[in-house]
Scaffold this motif. Structure first.
Motif, PDB file in Angstrom:
ATOM      1  N   GLU A 137     -27.258  -5.583  -4.805  1.00  0.00           N
ATOM      2  CA  GLU A 137     -26.454  -6.794  -4.975  1.00  0.00           C
ATOM      3  C   GLU A 137     -26.454  -7.634  -3.689  1.00  0.00           C
ATOM      4  OE1 GLU A 137     -21.754  -7.943  -5.850  1.00  0.00           O
ATOM      5  OE2 GLU A 137     -22.455  -5.886  -6.124  1.00  0.00           O
ATOM      6  N   MET A 138     -26.261  -6.990  -2.556  1.00  0.00           N
ATOM      7  CA  MET A 138     -26.234  -7.699  -1.272  1.00  0.00           C
ATOM      8  C   MET A 138     -27.616  -8.231  -0.897  1.00  0.00           C
ATOM      9  SD  MET A 138     -23.096  -7.756  -0.208  1.00  0.00           S
ATOM     10  CE  MET A 138     -22.733  -7.999  -1.960  1.00  0.00           C
ATOM     11  N   LEU A 139     -28.665  -7.476  -1.250  1.00  0.00           N
ATOM     12  CA  LEU A 139     -30.029  -7.919  -0.957  1.00  0.00           C
ATOM     13  C   LEU A 139     -30.339  -9.204  -1.702  1.00  0.00           C
ATOM     14  CD1 LEU A 139     -32.771  -7.406   0.400  1.00  0.00           C
ATOM     15  CD2 LEU A 139     -33.389  -5.987  -1.571  1.00  0.00           C
ATOM     16  N   ALA A 140     -29.935  -9.283  -2.965  1.00  0.00           N
ATOM     17  CA  ALA A 140     -30.173 -10.493  -3.754  1.00  0.00           C
ATOM     18  C   ALA A 140     -29.475 -11.696  -3.130  1.00  0.00           C
ATOM     19  CB  ALA A 140     -29.692 -10.281  -5.186  1.00  0.00           C
ATOM     20  N   ILE A 141     -28.271 -11.496  -2.633  1.00  0.00           N
ATOM     21  CA  ILE A 141     -27.529 -12.588  -1.989  1.00  0.00           C
ATOM     22  C   ILE A 141     -28.185 -12.977  -0.671  1.00  0.00           C
ATOM     23  CG2 ILE A 141     -25.327 -13.188  -0.903  1.00  0.00           C
ATOM     24  CD1 ILE A 141     -23.999 -11.423  -3.075  1.00  0.00           C
ATOM     25  N   ALA A 142     -28.604 -11.979   0.109  1.00  0.00           N
ATOM     26  CA  ALA A 142     -29.264 -12.259   1.383  1.00  0.00           C
ATOM     27  C   ALA A 142     -30.549 -13.053   1.172  1.00  0.00           C
ATOM     28  CB  ALA A 142     -29.558 -10.960   2.124  1.00  0.00           C
ATOM     29  N   LYS A 143     -31.306 -12.716   0.139  1.00  0.00           N
ATOM     30  CA  LYS A 143     -32.548 -13.453  -0.159  1.00  0.00           C
ATOM     31  C   LYS A 143     -32.257 -14.909  -0.484  1.00  0.00           C
ATOM     32  CE  LYS A 143     -35.298  -9.602  -2.001  1.00  0.00           C
ATOM     33  NZ  LYS A 143     -35.933  -9.053  -3.226  1.00  0.00           N
ATOM     34  N   THR A 144     -31.158 -15.147  -1.192  1.00  0.00           N
ATOM     35  CA  THR A 144     -30.781 -16.515  -1.544  1.00  0.00           C
ATOM     36  C   THR A 144     -30.384 -17.311  -0.315  1.00  0.00           C
ATOM     37  OG1 THR A 144     -30.019 -15.801  -3.726  1.00  0.00           O
ATOM     38  CG2 THR A 144     -29.211 -17.918  -2.923  1.00  0.00           C
ATOM     39  N   ASN A 145     -29.667 -16.657   0.600  1.00  0.00           N
ATOM     40  CA  ASN A 145     -29.138 -17.357   1.775  1.00  0.00           C
ATOM     41  C   ASN A 145     -30.153 -17.509   2.896  1.00  0.00           C
ATOM     42  OD1 ASN A 145     -26.683 -17.528   0.487  1.00  0.00           O
ATOM     43  ND2 ASN A 145     -25.815 -15.724   1.476  1.00  0.00           N
ATOM     44  N   LYS A 146     -31.023 -16.514   3.063  1.00  0.00           N
ATOM     45  CA  LYS A 146     -31.881 -16.483   4.242  1.00  0.00           C
ATOM     46  C   LYS A 146     -33.316 -16.959   3.979  1.00  0.00           C
ATOM     47  CE  LYS A 146     -28.569 -14.707   6.700  1.00  0.00           C
ATOM     48  NZ  LYS A 146     -27.897 -15.471   7.757  1.00  0.00           N
TER      49      LYS A 146
END
Length: 210
Positions: A123-132
């Motif tokens: 879940e956090m990886l998906a968010i990090a990919k979106t942000n970074k």
């Protein structure tokens, strides 16, 4: 009010050994990891570290803002960067006692608190990919790593001087009636190389024994 979990205070045995060899039994630990090969002087090495830290800080910061925090969540200080080092198979087959940095293979990692499960990591990886928008995030994995019985010590000074510390560790290992499992070893980086001069660097060195 819940205090922030500080690994430097709570886990000194794992992360703050003395600069003399000791035996330690390392528990199973969860990490975010990324693999690479070649010299640490290559630009991709720094990029791998950047990808790991971008996810590590997403995991640290985002749950504070979530209504449904992961079970067992607590605030914590991000763990230090670690690396497991080896040489490639071709270099092993032709080994003459000298290591060429271009032949190195490594797995870089940052430990995660116990509330970080594989599902929460995803879940956090998906968010990090979106942000970074960092393509190297695609290569980051979640792993539970078992080291077991090890010999470790704190190495003070430049990375280039590590062979001296490893000689001390191997002599200690032999004196204790133990054997080093392989030439693979772990390094835990307690210093920021961007801010600390080489002679003052602090690095935990560790290898498995039997």
């Amino acid at each position: 009010m819940q205090h922030k979990y500080e690994w430097r205070k709570k886990e000194k045995a794992l992360y703050l050994p003395k600069n003399q060899p000791e035996i330690i039994d390392v528990p199973d630990v969860n990490f975010i990891t990324i693999q690479g090969e070649g010299s640490p002087a290559d630009s991709i090495f720094t990029d791998y570290i950047g990808a790991l830290y971008s996810l590590a800080y997403t995991i640290k910061m985002l749950p504070k803002k979530m209504e449904n925090q992961p079970q067992g969540y607590f605030d914590f200080t991000v763990y230090p960067l670690e690396g497991v080092w080896d040489i490639n198979d071709t270099a092993k087959a032709n080994f003459n006692g000298v290591i060429n940095k271009a032949d190195l293979v490594y797995k870089l990692m940052i430990r995660q608190p116990h509330f970080v499960t594989e599902g929460f990591f995803s879940e956090m990886l998906a968010i990090a990919k979106t942000n970074k928008k960092n393509p190297l995030l695609d290569q980051v994995c979640f792993e539970t790593i078992s080291e077991g019985r090890c010999v470790q010590m704190l190495h003070l000074g430049p990375f280039e001087d590590e062979p001296v510390s490893f000689e001390i560790m191997e002599a200690f290992t032999k004196s204790e009636g133990l054997s080093r499992v392989s030439k693979v070893h772990r390094e835990i980086y307690l210093s920021d190389t961007r801010k600390v001069e080489p002679k003052k660097l602090k690095t935990v060195l560790r290898f498995q024994v039997t």
